[in-house]
Scaffold this motif. Structure first.
Motif, PDB file in Angstrom:
ATOM      1  N   LEU A 258       0.837  -1.190   0.000  1.00 25.81           N
ATOM      2  CA  LEU A 258       0.000   0.000   0.000  1.00 25.81           C
ATOM      3  C   LEU A 258       0.881   1.254   0.000  1.00 25.81           C
ATOM      4  O   LEU A 258       1.658   1.471   0.923  1.00 25.81           O
ATOM      5  N   GLY A 259       0.757   2.065  -1.021  1.00 30.59           N
ATOM      6  CA  GLY A 259       1.503   3.314  -1.099  1.00 30.59           C
ATOM      7  C   GLY A 259       0.567   4.492  -1.219  1.00 30.59           C
ATOM      8  O   GLY A 259      -0.645   4.342  -1.455  1.00 30.59           O
ATOM      9  N   ILE A 260       1.100   5.656  -1.034  1.00 34.43           N
ATOM     10  CA  ILE A 260       0.283   6.869  -1.167  1.00 34.43           C
ATOM     11  C   ILE A 260      -0.236   6.956  -2.595  1.00 34.43           C
ATOM     12  O   ILE A 260       0.501   6.804  -3.564  1.00 34.43           O
ATOM     13  N   GLY A 261      -1.535   7.213  -2.724  1.00 33.62           N
ATOM     14  CA  GLY A 261      -2.195   7.264  -4.021  1.00 33.62           C
ATOM     15  C   GLY A 261      -2.848   5.956  -4.406  1.00 33.62           C
ATOM     16  O   GLY A 261      -3.573   5.903  -5.404  1.00 33.62           O
ATOM     17  N   SER A 262      -2.613   4.878  -3.631  1.00 34.60           N
ATOM     18  CA  SER A 262      -3.246   3.590  -3.936  1.00 34.60           C
ATOM     19  C   SER A 262      -4.758   3.673  -3.717  1.00 34.60           C
ATOM     20  O   SER A 262      -5.229   4.252  -2.736  1.00 34.60           O
ATOM     21  N   VAL A 263      -5.515   3.110  -4.650  1.00 32.26           N
ATOM     22  CA  VAL A 263      -6.973   3.055  -4.531  1.00 32.26           C
ATOM     23  C   VAL A 263      -7.352   1.626  -4.142  1.00 32.26           C
ATOM     24  O   VAL A 263      -7.013   0.674  -4.847  1.00 32.26           O
ATOM     25  N   VAL A 264      -8.026   1.506  -3.031  1.00 29.97           N
ATOM     26  CA  VAL A 264      -8.378   0.186  -2.498  1.00 29.97           C
ATOM     27  C   VAL A 264      -9.846   0.175  -2.093  1.00 29.97           C
ATOM     28  O   VAL A 264     -10.477   1.227  -1.958  1.00 29.97           O
ATOM     29  N   THR A 265     -10.379  -1.031  -1.882  1.00 28.29           N
ATOM     30  CA  THR A 265     -11.753  -1.192  -1.408  1.00 28.29           C
ATOM     31  C   THR A 265     -11.738  -1.464   0.086  1.00 28.29           C
ATOM     32  O   THR A 265     -10.968  -2.295   0.568  1.00 28.29           O
ATOM     33  N   GLY A 266     -12.575  -0.737   0.813  1.00 28.34           N
ATOM     34  CA  GLY A 266     -12.636  -0.898   2.259  1.00 28.34           C
ATOM     35  C   GLY A 266     -14.061  -0.997   2.755  1.00 28.34           C
ATOM     36  O   GLY A 266     -15.017  -0.716   2.024  1.00 28.34           O
ATOM     37  N   THR A 267     -14.185  -1.395   4.011  1.00 29.23           N
ATOM     38  CA  THR A 267     -15.501  -1.538   4.651  1.00 29.23           C
ATOM     39  C   THR A 267     -15.542  -0.662   5.899  1.00 29.23           C
ATOM     40  O   THR A 267     -14.612  -0.701   6.710  1.00 29.23           O
ATOM     41  N   VAL A 268     -16.605   0.098   6.035  1.00 27.52           N
ATOM     42  CA  VAL A 268     -16.769   0.972   7.203  1.00 27.52           C
ATOM     43  C   VAL A 268     -16.937   0.114   8.447  1.00 27.52           C
ATOM     44  O   VAL A 268     -17.831  -0.738   8.507  1.00 27.52           O
ATOM     45  N   GLN A 269     -16.056   0.336   9.436  1.00 25.41           N
ATOM     46  CA  GLN A 269     -16.108  -0.424  10.674  1.00 25.41           C
ATOM     47  C   GLN A 269     -16.839   0.324  11.782  1.00 25.41           C
ATOM     48  O   GLN A 269     -17.654  -0.246  12.496  1.00 25.41           O
ATOM     49  N   SER A 270     -16.523   1.591  11.935  1.00 31.80           N
ATOM     50  CA  SER A 270     -17.162   2.382  12.998  1.00 31.80           C
ATOM     51  C   SER A 270     -17.137   3.857  12.623  1.00 31.80           C
ATOM     52  O   SER A 270     -16.361   4.276  11.750  1.00 31.80           O
ATOM     53  N   LEU A 271     -17.996   4.620  13.276  1.00 35.63           N
ATOM     54  CA  LEU A 271     -18.116   6.051  13.018  1.00 35.63           C
ATOM     55  C   LEU A 271     -17.717   6.837  14.258  1.00 35.63           C
ATOM     56  O   LEU A 271     -18.038   6.446  15.383  1.00 35.63           O
ATOM     57  N   LYS A 272     -16.990   7.939  14.042  1.00 28.70           N
ATOM     58  CA  LYS A 272     -16.612   8.855  15.103  1.00 28.70           C
ATOM     59  C   LYS A 272     -16.988  10.278  14.672  1.00 28.70           C
ATOM     60  O   LYS A 272     -17.201  10.527  13.482  1.00 28.70           O
ATOM     61  N   PRO A 273     -17.061  11.224  15.605  1.00 27.95           N
ATOM     62  CA  PRO A 273     -17.407  12.603  15.218  1.00 27.95           C
ATOM     63  C   PRO A 273     -16.430  13.191  14.200  1.00 27.95           C
ATOM     64  O   PRO A 273     -16.821  14.044  13.395  1.00 27.95           O
ATOM     65  N   TYR A 274     -15.178  12.734  14.193  1.00 25.65           N
ATOM     66  CA  TYR A 274     -14.171  13.303  13.313  1.00 25.65           C
ATOM     67  C   TYR A 274     -13.961  12.496  12.039  1.00 25.65           C
ATOM     68  O   TYR A 274     -13.139  12.854  11.198  1.00 25.65           O
ATOM     69  N   GLY A 275     -14.659  11.359  11.886  1.00 28.79           N
ATOM     70  CA  GLY A 275     -14.513  10.580  10.667  1.00 28.79           C
ATOM     71  C   GLY A 275     -14.973   9.142  10.829  1.00 28.79           C
ATOM     72  O   GLY A 275     -15.630   8.792  11.820  1.00 28.79           O
ATOM     73  N   ALA A 276     -14.629   8.304   9.850  1.00 25.48           N
ATOM     74  CA  ALA A 276     -15.030   6.891   9.861  1.00 25.48           C
ATOM     75  C   ALA A 276     -13.783   6.030   9.751  1.00 25.48           C
ATOM     76  O   ALA A 276     -12.856   6.347   8.979  1.00 25.48           O
ATOM     77  N   PHE A 277     -13.744   4.940  10.538  1.00 20.59           N
ATOM     78  CA  PHE A 277     -12.643   3.991  10.454  1.00 20.59           C
ATOM     79  C   PHE A 277     -12.994   2.921   9.421  1.00 20.59           C
ATOM     80  O   PHE A 277     -14.070   2.314   9.468  1.00 20.59           O
ATOM     81  N   ILE A 278     -12.052   2.731   8.495  1.00 20.47           N
ATOM     82  CA  ILE A 278     -12.261   1.828   7.367  1.00 20.47           C
ATOM     83  C   ILE A 278     -11.315   0.643   7.496  1.00 20.47           C
ATOM     84  O   ILE A 278     -10.122   0.807   7.798  1.00 20.47           O
TER      85      ILE A 278
END
Length: 385
Positions: A258-278
């Motif tokens: 995984l490098g900067i600029g890589s496009v990958v598929t992820g699944t939302v695990q949890s939500l926080k006020p500042y964002g979502a963990f994938i």
């Protein structure tokens, strides 16, 4: 000739008397005559049946006498030939012997198998598969199936042999694990249990042990239960029935790609006020609220929900804060801004070429080495259930 014809012409026959004909007809039709004729017919039939019975009786008596005095008379082979023929189909019935058989009947407890032996053979349901099943048909065991079995015992009640497919499958599973270890392959293992030292994951039908020190995230055992983890083999010991795995080693290999600029598929695990963990194949990343949409998002739950699948782009690896920021590819309008942010992050943090997750479950420098003190294997369960 003329004189002969004249002689016959001179002969005279008296006419038949009609009274004599009628008397004969009445005699034949009288009840007394009919009764006497029927008696004669019945006696004749009875005599024929009696004679047939006597013939049959004589045949049975002769056959019985032959069986008693000369049972092998007329048989093309001797008793010794018969036993010799049986011996040709006999085999070693010692425990551990592999035999070939054909299933001819199944029931709720297992299956009957024809192995061309003098006694029958039975495959119990618990020995039908390396996995737990409720009926042998779930493992594809149906009448007509021909397969190799291993003898694991004998039923003293009826002298039948006890067979197993499970033992053969375990041998194949160990061989497969040794091969995967030699290839340094990454496998998927489903977490099915835990103890004080780590979690238990099923790999190739075997129970592998993953120490907590070799789990890349800070997730608890309860949170990992029933989830699949990417794993690498650490120790494959069939003799000790020990299978040790590492999630950290597998994650290190995955993160290196995984490098900067890589496009990958992820699944939302949890939500926080500042964002979502994938979750990206076992790696936790943060999708910041500012990267979700070009419009201001006041409530992330209105846009994303746990379990949602989306494509994201890796923007940066924050070594100090241990965060992988991502951007959803859906919002193409932000790609230019994301690249600018990625360049700024690279200048500020100067990330290393590799990544790994720390004990706090955050992304940082790549480390896949074993602990200096070694792995604690005191809690390793047996690999075979």
């Amino acid at each position: 000739m003329a004189s002969l014809a004249q002689q016959f012409t001179g002969l005279r026959c008296p006419p038949l008397s009609t009274s004599r004909l009628s008397n004969r007809a009445s005699l034949l039709s009288s009840p007394k005559f009919r009764k006497s004729s029927s008696v004669v017919s019945a006696v004749a039939i009875s005599n024929a049946q009696t004679k047939e019975r006597e013939n049959l009786k004589q045949l049975f008596e002769e056959a019985y006498e032959r069986c008693r005095t000369a049972p092998m008379e007329g048989v093309a082979f001797t008793l010794e030939d018969f036993h010799s023929a049986l011996d040709k189909y006999d085999f070693d019935s010692e425990i551990g012997t592999t035999v070939k058989g054909t299933v001819f009947m199944t029931d709720a407890n297992g299956a009957l198998v024809d192995i061309t032996a003098k006694s029958s053979a039975y495959l119990p349901i618990q020995e039908a598969c390396i996995h737990k099943i409720k009926h042998v048909e779930e493992a594809g065991i149906v009448p007509g199936l021909t397969e190799e079995f291993v003898i694991i015992g004998e039923n003293e009640a009826d002298d039948s042999l006890v067979l197993s497919l499970r033992a053969i499958q375990y041998d194949l599973a160990w061989e497969r694990c040794r091969q995967l270890q030699a290839e340094d392959a990454i496998v998927k293992g489903k977490v099915v249990g835990a103890n004080k030292g780590g979690v238990v994951a099923l790999v190739e039908g075997l129970r592998g042990f993953v120490p907590f020190s070799q789990i890349s995230s800070k997730s608890t055992a309860e949170e990992l239960l029933d989830k699949e983890l990417p794993l690498k083999f650490v120790d494959v010991d069939e003799e000790q029935s020990r299978l040790v795995l590492s999630n950290r080693k597998a994650m290190a290999d995955s993160q290196a790609q995984l490098g900067i600029g890589s496009v990958v598929t992820g699944t939302v695990q949890s939500l926080k006020p500042y964002g979502a963990f994938i979750d990206i194949g076992g790696i936790n990343g943060l999708l910041h609220v500012s990267q979700i949409s070009h419009d201001r998002v006041s409530d992330i739950a209105t846009v994303l929900q746990p379990g949602d699948t989306l494509k994201v782009m890796i923007l940066s690896h924050d070594r100090e804060r241990g965060r992988a920021e991502e951007m959803a590819q859906t919002f193409r309008q932000r790609i230019a801004q994301a690249e600018a942010m990625a360049r700024a992050d690279m200048l500020r943090f100067q990330p290393e070429s590799g990544l790994t997750l720390s004990s706090d479950g955050i992304l940082g420098p790549l480390t896949s080495d074993m602990p200096a003190e070694g792995l604690d294997l005191s809690y390793v369960p047996t690999a075979e259930d």
